[in-house]
Design a protein around this motif. Structure first.
Motif: not given
Length: 146
Positions: A30-34, A95-113
């Motif tokens: 579940w941790y992986r799926f979500f 704010l979380r919404s906007v930050a997530g889009f920024v992170l997706a574009a700049v530095a997704p890290g361990e999580r996928s785009v």
């Protein structure tokens, strides 16, 4: 009549809280799926307490947010600092919404785009429900405020 936007926001926040609790009970898959990341999944598989504590904390916050939406909608009694609470919750979701889009574009890290984009869209939707609902009941929330 209860505000449908805040009722919807409350329901979605409660569902998110329950899904977080599901991660604790159903474990690494579940941790992986979500999208919690492989590190959280591995810690959970190894029996570490950190994923449980973090996820419980998130679920508790989402549960309180659901209660604030229900209070603002007039379904349950008025909670303390209801106007401030609804504004802060709305702001955090947006704010979380906007930050997530920024992170997706700049530095997704361990999580996928895909994780960042989907979770950001969900936060945007819930935040919008809180925003519209709060605006609609704003004058009612000011009545009787201390």
């Amino acid at each position: 009549m209860a505000n449908p936007y805040l009722l919807s926001g409350a329901a979605l926040s409660a569902i998110a809280a329950l899904l977080h609790l599901g991660c604790i009970f159903f474990g690494p898959s579940w941790y992986r799926f979500f999208g919690a990341g492989e590190r959280m999944a591995q810690l959970s598989a190894a029996g570490h307490i950190a994923p449980t504590l973090i996820t419980t904390g998130i679920a508790a916050v989402l549960g309180v947010w659901s209660l604030y939406a229900l209070s603002g909608a007039g379904v349950i009694p008025r909670l303390p600092l209801i106007r401030t609470g609804l504004c802060v919750i709305t702001g955090i979701y947006l704010l979380r919404s906007v930050a997530g889009f920024v992170l997706a574009a700049v530095a997704p890290g361990e999580r996928s785009v895909a994780f960042w984009c989907w979770s950001s869209l969900i936060c945007l939707g819930i935040g919008t429900l809180y925003l519209v609902g709060t605006r609609q009941v704003w004058s009612e929330l000011s009545r009787g405020a201390a």
